[in-house]
Scaffold this motif. Structure first.
Motif, short mmCIF file in Angstrom:
data_model
loop_
_atom_site.label_atom_id
_atom_site.label_comp_id
_atom_site.label_asym_id
_atom_site.label_seq_id
_atom_site.Cartn_x
_atom_site.Cartn_y
_atom_site.Cartn_z
N SER A 92 31.62 44.35 28.75
CA SER A 92 32.93 44.95 28.44
C SER A 92 33.86 44.92 29.64
CB SER A 92 32.77 46.39 27.95
OG SER A 92 31.91 46.44 26.83
N VAL A 93 33.88 43.78 30.31
CA VAL A 93 34.73 43.64 31.50
C VAL A 93 36.15 43.29 31.07
CG1 VAL A 93 35.03 42.37 33.66
CG2 VAL A 93 32.73 42.87 32.81
N PRO A 94 37.16 43.89 31.70
CA PRO A 94 38.55 43.57 31.33
C PRO A 94 38.84 42.08 31.49
CG PRO A 94 38.47 45.49 32.76
CD PRO A 94 37.08 44.95 32.72
N SER A 95 39.76 41.58 30.67
CA SER A 95 40.04 40.14 30.65
C SER A 95 40.73 39.64 31.92
CB SER A 95 40.92 39.80 29.44
OG SER A 95 42.13 40.53 29.52
N ARG A 96 41.14 40.53 32.80
CA ARG A 96 41.71 40.07 34.07
C ARG A 96 40.62 39.47 34.98
NH1 ARG A 96 42.02 45.76 33.99
NH2 ARG A 96 40.88 46.83 35.67
N PHE A 97 39.36 39.64 34.59
CA PHE A 97 38.24 38.97 35.23
C PHE A 97 37.74 37.88 34.28
CE2 PHE A 97 37.54 41.81 38.77
CZ PHE A 97 38.04 43.03 38.33
N SER A 98 37.72 36.64 34.73
CA SER A 98 37.33 35.55 33.86
C SER A 98 36.26 34.71 34.54
CB SER A 98 38.55 34.68 33.56
OG SER A 98 38.18 33.55 32.83
N SER A 115 24.81 24.30 36.68
CA SER A 115 23.71 25.24 36.89
C SER A 115 23.69 25.83 38.30
CB SER A 115 22.38 24.55 36.60
OG SER A 115 22.20 23.43 37.45
N SER A 116 24.44 25.25 39.22
CA SER A 116 24.43 25.75 40.61
C SER A 116 25.64 26.58 40.97
CB SER A 116 24.36 24.58 41.59
OG SER A 116 23.22 23.80 41.38
N LEU A 117 26.66 26.50 40.16
CA LEU A 117 27.95 27.10 40.53
C LEU A 117 28.37 28.19 39.56
CD1 LEU A 117 30.00 23.89 41.41
CD2 LEU A 117 28.99 25.52 43.01
N LEU A 118 28.99 29.21 40.12
CA LEU A 118 29.53 30.29 39.30
C LEU A 118 30.83 30.74 39.94
CD1 LEU A 118 28.86 32.20 36.86
CD2 LEU A 118 27.92 33.79 38.55
N ASN A 119 31.87 30.84 39.14
CA ASN A 119 33.17 31.28 39.64
C ASN A 119 33.58 32.56 38.93
OD1 ASN A 119 33.45 28.90 41.21
ND2 ASN A 119 34.24 27.79 39.42
N LEU A 120 34.44 33.31 39.59
CA LEU A 120 35.05 34.48 38.96
C LEU A 120 36.54 34.40 39.24
CD1 LEU A 120 34.53 37.08 37.35
CD2 LEU A 120 34.39 38.30 39.53
N HIS A 121 37.31 34.14 38.19
CA HIS A 121 38.75 34.01 38.31
C HIS A 121 39.39 35.38 38.13
CE1 HIS A 121 38.10 29.76 38.34
NE2 HIS A 121 37.55 29.78 37.13
N LEU A 122 40.33 35.65 39.03
CA LEU A 122 40.95 36.98 39.11
C LEU A 122 42.45 36.86 38.86
CD1 LEU A 122 39.26 37.92 42.51
CD2 LEU A 122 38.34 38.33 40.19
N HIS A 123 42.97 37.69 38.00
CA HIS A 123 44.41 37.63 37.70
C HIS A 123 44.91 39.02 37.31
CE1 HIS A 123 48.28 36.46 36.34
NE2 HIS A 123 48.01 36.66 35.06
N ALA A 124 46.02 39.40 37.92
CA ALA A 124 46.66 40.68 37.60
C ALA A 124 45.70 41.85 37.79
CB ALA A 124 47.22 40.65 36.17
N LEU A 125 45.03 41.86 38.93
CA LEU A 125 44.09 42.95 39.20
C LEU A 125 44.82 44.22 39.60
CD1 LEU A 125 41.08 41.33 41.05
CD2 LEU A 125 41.57 41.49 38.61
N GLN A 126 44.08 45.32 39.53
CA GLN A 126 44.59 46.63 39.89
C GLN A 126 43.94 47.10 41.19
OE1 GLN A 126 46.98 48.13 37.84
NE2 GLN A 126 46.91 46.09 36.92
N PRO A 127 44.57 48.00 41.91
CA PRO A 127 43.94 48.49 43.15
C PRO A 127 42.54 49.04 42.94
CG PRO A 127 46.24 49.16 43.08
CD PRO A 127 45.94 48.53 41.73
N GLU A 128 42.26 49.62 41.78
CA GLU A 128 40.92 50.16 41.54
C GLU A 128 39.86 49.07 41.36
OE1 GLU A 128 43.64 50.83 39.71
OE2 GLU A 128 43.22 50.70 37.54
#
Lengths: 113, 109
Positions: free
Chosen positions: A59-65, A71-84
Motif C-alpha cells: 500500500s505504498v503511495p504512487s509517488r514511489f514507483s 534479475s540484478s537491478l532494482l530501481n525506485l523512482h521518486l516523484h512529488a515526494l513529501q518531507p515526511e
C-alpha cells in the motif's frame, strides 16, 4: 561488506523533483526488496519483486514507483515526494524462499526539502 | 495482526557487562533472523534459527529459539565498544517477515 550496492548514498530533493534510487546485486538472488527505515524504527517493507515480477506492494503511495529491469537491478523512482518521506531507503535481496536470509545494501539517505 | 515484541527498547551497560534482548511472537514462527545495525549503518545479518529449541553461538554472542518457536533471545557476554548498535529480530510467519522494534545497546562511558 555488502554485496548489494545502492546509489546514491545520499540524496536531497525538492518536492517537485523526479529522482531515482538504484540497487544492484550479483548474488544470483531472484527476490529483491525495497524497505523504508525511519530513525529508531525497524525497516518497513515497501515492495517485493520475485523473479522480476512485483509480488508485494505494501500500500505504498504512487509517488514511489518501483522497477525491476532484470534479475540484478532494482530501481525506485521518486516523484512529488513529501518531507515526511525523508528516510533511509534500503534495498535487499534473497532467494525467493520462505527461510532465505535477506541481505541489505547500505541504503540511500533521502531528504525531501 | 501478527506481531513480534522485542524488549528492552534500550539497554545501557558498562563495557564488560552482559547484554540480552528478547523477542516474543504472537504466532508460531518458521524461523527467526537476527540483524545488527550500527549507528548510521544498515542492518547486517547475524544468524538464522530454524529448529525448535535451537541454540547457536558466535564468539561472545549466543542465540536461542524457544521450544514453541514463538520466542528468541540474543545474549552478548562481556560487551565491547564494537557491540554498540541496534539489534533486531525478524521472524517469518505466513511467508511474511515481521520485525521486532529493536534493542539499542549503549555502552556507558
Amino acid at each position: 561488506d555488502t554485496e548489494v550496492t545502492q546509489t546514491p548514498k545520499h540524496l536531497v530533493m525538492g518536492m517537485t523533483n523526479k529522482k531515482s534510487l538504484k540497487c544492484e546485486q550479483h548474488m544470483g538472488h531472484r527476490a529483491m526488496y525495497w524497505y523504508k527505515q525511519k530513525a529508531k524504527k525497524p525497516p518497513e517493507l515497501m515492495f517485493v519483486y520475485s523473479y522480476e515480477k512485483l509480488s508485494i506492494n505494501e500500500s505504498v503511495p504512487s509517488r514511489f514507483s518501483p522497477e525491476c529491469p532484470n534479475s540484478s537491478l532494482l530501481n525506485l523512482h521518486l516523484h512529488a515526494l513529501q518531507p515526511e518521506d525523508s528516510a533511509l531507503y534500503l534495498c535487499a535481496s534473497s532467494q525467493p524462499r520462505v527461510r532465505s536470509t535477506i541481505y541489505f545494501g547500505e541504503g540511500s539517505w533521502l531528504t525531501v526539502v | 495482526g501478527q506481531q513480534v515484541m522485542q524488549i528492552p527498547q534500550y539497554q545501557h551497560v558498562q563495557e564488560g557487562e552482559d547484554f540480552t534482548t528478547y523477542c516474543n511472537s504472537s504466532t508460531t514462527l518458521s524461523n527467526i533472523q537476527w540483524y545488527k545495525q550500527r549507528p548510521g549503518g544498515h542492518p547486517v545479518f547475524l544468524i538464522q534459527l530454524v529448529k525448535s529449541g535451537e541454540v547457536k553461538k558466535q564468539k561472545r554472542l549466543t542465540f536461542q529459539f524457544g521450544e514453541a518457536k514463538k520466542n528468541s533471545s540474543l545474549h552478548i557476554t562481556a560487551t565491547q565498544t564494537t557491540d554498540v548498535g541496534t539489534y533486531f529480530c525478524a521472524g517469518t510467519s505466513n511467508y511474511q517477515l515481521i520485525w521486532g522494534a529493536g534493542t539499542k545497546l549503549i555502552i556507558k562511558p
